[in-house]
Motif scaffolding. Structure first.
Motif, PDB file in Angstrom:
ATOM      1  N   LYS A 186       0.619  -1.190  -0.037  1.00 34.79           N
ATOM      2  CA  LYS A 186       0.075   0.148  -0.025  1.00 34.79           C
ATOM      3  C   LYS A 186       0.768   1.174   0.117  1.00 34.79           C
ATOM      4  O   LYS A 186       1.891   1.304   0.635  1.00 34.79           O
ATOM      5  N   VAL A 187       0.559   2.326  -0.837  1.00 36.46           N
ATOM      6  CA  VAL A 187       1.167   3.433  -1.046  1.00 36.46           C
ATOM      7  C   VAL A 187       0.098   4.489  -0.407  1.00 36.46           C
ATOM      8  O   VAL A 187      -0.809   4.724  -0.683  1.00 36.46           O
ATOM      9  N   LYS A 188       0.632   5.098   0.636  1.00 31.95           N
ATOM     10  CA  LYS A 188      -0.220   6.458   1.334  1.00 31.95           C
ATOM     11  C   LYS A 188       0.389   7.858   0.917  1.00 31.95           C
ATOM     12  O   LYS A 188       1.501   7.900   0.815  1.00 31.95           O
ATOM     13  N   PHE A 189      -0.877   8.513   0.664  1.00 32.87           N
ATOM     14  CA  PHE A 189      -0.306   9.844   0.348  1.00 32.87           C
ATOM     15  C   PHE A 189      -0.672  10.954   1.793  1.00 32.87           C
ATOM     16  O   PHE A 189      -1.739  10.948   1.996  1.00 32.87           O
ATOM     17  N   GLU A 190       0.423  11.298   2.304  1.00 36.19           N
ATOM     18  CA  GLU A 190       0.197  11.714   3.497  1.00 36.19           C
ATOM     19  C   GLU A 190       1.538  12.806   3.862  1.00 36.19           C
ATOM     20  O   GLU A 190       2.619  12.670   3.320  1.00 36.19           O
ATOM     21  N   LYS A 191       1.068  14.047   4.455  1.00 39.70           N
ATOM     22  CA  LYS A 191       2.236  15.063   4.468  1.00 39.70           C
ATOM     23  C   LYS A 191       2.954  15.535   3.182  1.00 39.70           C
ATOM     24  O   LYS A 191       4.152  15.643   3.256  1.00 39.70           O
ATOM     25  N   ASN A 192       2.007  15.503   2.253  1.00 40.48           N
ATOM     26  CA  ASN A 192       2.662  15.914   0.759  1.00 40.48           C
ATOM     27  C   ASN A 192       3.710  14.774   0.341  1.00 40.48           C
ATOM     28  O   ASN A 192       4.449  15.522  -0.274  1.00 40.48           O
ATOM     29  N   ARG A 193       3.647  13.758   0.794  1.00 41.51           N
ATOM     30  CA  ARG A 193       4.755  12.940   0.292  1.00 41.51           C
ATOM     31  C   ARG A 193       4.030  11.453   0.044  1.00 41.51           C
ATOM     32  O   ARG A 193       2.930  11.039   0.736  1.00 41.51           O
ATOM     33  N   LEU A 194       4.677  10.493  -0.586  1.00 41.37           N
ATOM     34  CA  LEU A 194       4.082   9.250  -0.976  1.00 41.37           C
ATOM     35  C   LEU A 194       4.794   8.205   0.264  1.00 41.37           C
ATOM     36  O   LEU A 194       6.182   8.209   0.069  1.00 41.37           O
ATOM     37  N   TRP A 199       9.861   2.800   2.444  1.00 37.98           N
ATOM     38  CA  TRP A 199      10.298   4.178   2.020  1.00 37.98           C
ATOM     39  C   TRP A 199       9.467   5.296   1.646  1.00 37.98           C
ATOM     40  O   TRP A 199       8.248   5.064   1.557  1.00 37.98           O
ATOM     41  N   PHE A 200      10.000   6.452   1.496  1.00 35.71           N
ATOM     42  CA  PHE A 200       9.141   7.713   1.167  1.00 35.71           C
ATOM     43  C   PHE A 200       9.518   8.025  -0.233  1.00 35.71           C
ATOM     44  O   PHE A 200      10.722   8.174  -0.714  1.00 35.71           O
ATOM     45  N   GLU A 201       8.711   8.865  -0.911  1.00 40.68           N
ATOM     46  CA  GLU A 201       9.056   9.666  -2.085  1.00 40.68           C
ATOM     47  C   GLU A 201       8.326  10.599  -2.356  1.00 40.68           C
ATOM     48  O   GLU A 201       7.112  10.974  -1.678  1.00 40.68           O
ATOM     49  N   SER A 202       8.698  11.856  -2.881  1.00 33.76           N
ATOM     50  CA  SER A 202       7.888  13.141  -3.167  1.00 33.76           C
ATOM     51  C   SER A 202       8.286  13.600  -4.666  1.00 33.76           C
ATOM     52  O   SER A 202       7.788  14.304  -5.188  1.00 33.76           O
TER      53      SER A 202
END
Length: 291
Positions: A186-194, A199-202
């Motif tokens: 699952k990928v969540k979009f929160e705090k203006n990032r993925l 890991w996290f991506e923007s």
């Protein structure tokens, strides 16, 4: 007897060198398959034009390359065996030559590791875009025009959809599912990032918006009327959970058609759609310049 032994050792050195390089390749593939899997299964996608022929062409290319390699091996192996056997027979090793060969093998092994890693990434990107293209076929029955791989200034637009309710620039991102994340794909979009499981991506958010802006500017200059291109960011095979409202849609490939059909941000006349499609078709004729 000594000659036979020396020739046997020579053959062992040659075969061992070749198989050591193949071992690097298979090790890379094994490590990758152990830790990750593709987000979509290509065999479950809708078939595209000339897919059977493309698969046959790829198989034949491998066969041709293999035969070329085999012919080169047949020609050079007798001389290599003779030369190495003479070195063993003399009892004196040319250490400079040995070091040179070893360094050459290390260099090739390293390049093979890097290139195989790039090949794995390219395969992921290809399968992700095929998954999206497979879903977008349905839009044609609703009167939409769908274009793929539009060449821009040093990059490409993965998919461009033109319809009565707007223009949509779809940026497709393939992301492997890591085995260690189990079934939490699952990928969540929160705090203006993925937020992915590990890991996290923007950057994909910025890229999707920038590419839509480029399409918008290009179409306005090409058609002479005001356009508004909506970016869509797509992660095939992933479940997308929105913890906050994004500036543009972030979806899985299975949500694409429903999302586009539900958008009502602008209205395009038939004349405008034809003008836009004409410019896109002309752009589609350009050779690839994306890196």
């Amino acid at each position: 007897m000594d000659d036979l032994l020396n020739q046997g050792l020579s053959l062992l050195v040659i075969v061992g060198s070749v198989y050591s390089l193949l071992g690097v390749l298979f090790l890379k593939i094994w490590l990758h398959q152990k830790n990750a899997k593709l987000p979509v299964e290509r065999k479950k996608l809708k078939r595209v034009a000339a897919q059977t022929l493309s698969e046959q062409v790829n198989d034949k290319i491998v066969d041709v390359i293999g035969l070329i390699f085999l012919s080169a091996l047949i020609v050079t192996m007798p001389f290599a065996i003779k030369g190495i056997a003479e070195v063993f027979a003399s009892g004196e090793l040319n250490y400079f030559l040995v070091i040179l060969i070893a360094l050459g093998l290390v260099y090739v092994a390293r390049k093979l590791w890097v290139k195989s890693n790039l090949l794995i990434k390219l395969k992921l990107g290809r399968d992700a875009e095929l998954a999206v293209a497979s879903e977008l076929i349905e839009l044609q029955s609703h009167g939409y025009q769908v274009f793929h791989d539009i060449q821009a200034d040093g990059f490409n637009i993965d998919h461009l959809v033109v319809g009565p309710n707007g223009i949509f620039a779809i940026e497709t991102k393939g992301r492997y599912k890591r085995i260690k994340d189990d079934t939490n794909y699952k990928v969540k979009f929160e705090k203006n990032r993925l937020a992915f499981p590990s890991w996290f991506e923007s950057k994909p958010l910025e890229q999707a918006q920038n590419q839509a802006n480029w399409v918008n500017k290009w179409l306005q200059e090409a058609t002479g009327f005001t356009t508004q291109v909506l970016p869509i960011l797509c992660f095939p095979g992933w479940f997308v959970e929105l913890k906050q409202r994004p500036e543009f849609p972030i979806v899985s490939h299975k949500q694409l058609v429903k999302t586009i059909l539900s958008m009502r941000h602008i209205s395009l006349s038939q004349e405008q759609q034809r003008a836009i499609c004409y410019q896109v078709i002309q752009r589609s004729l350009h050779e690839s310049k994306a890196m």
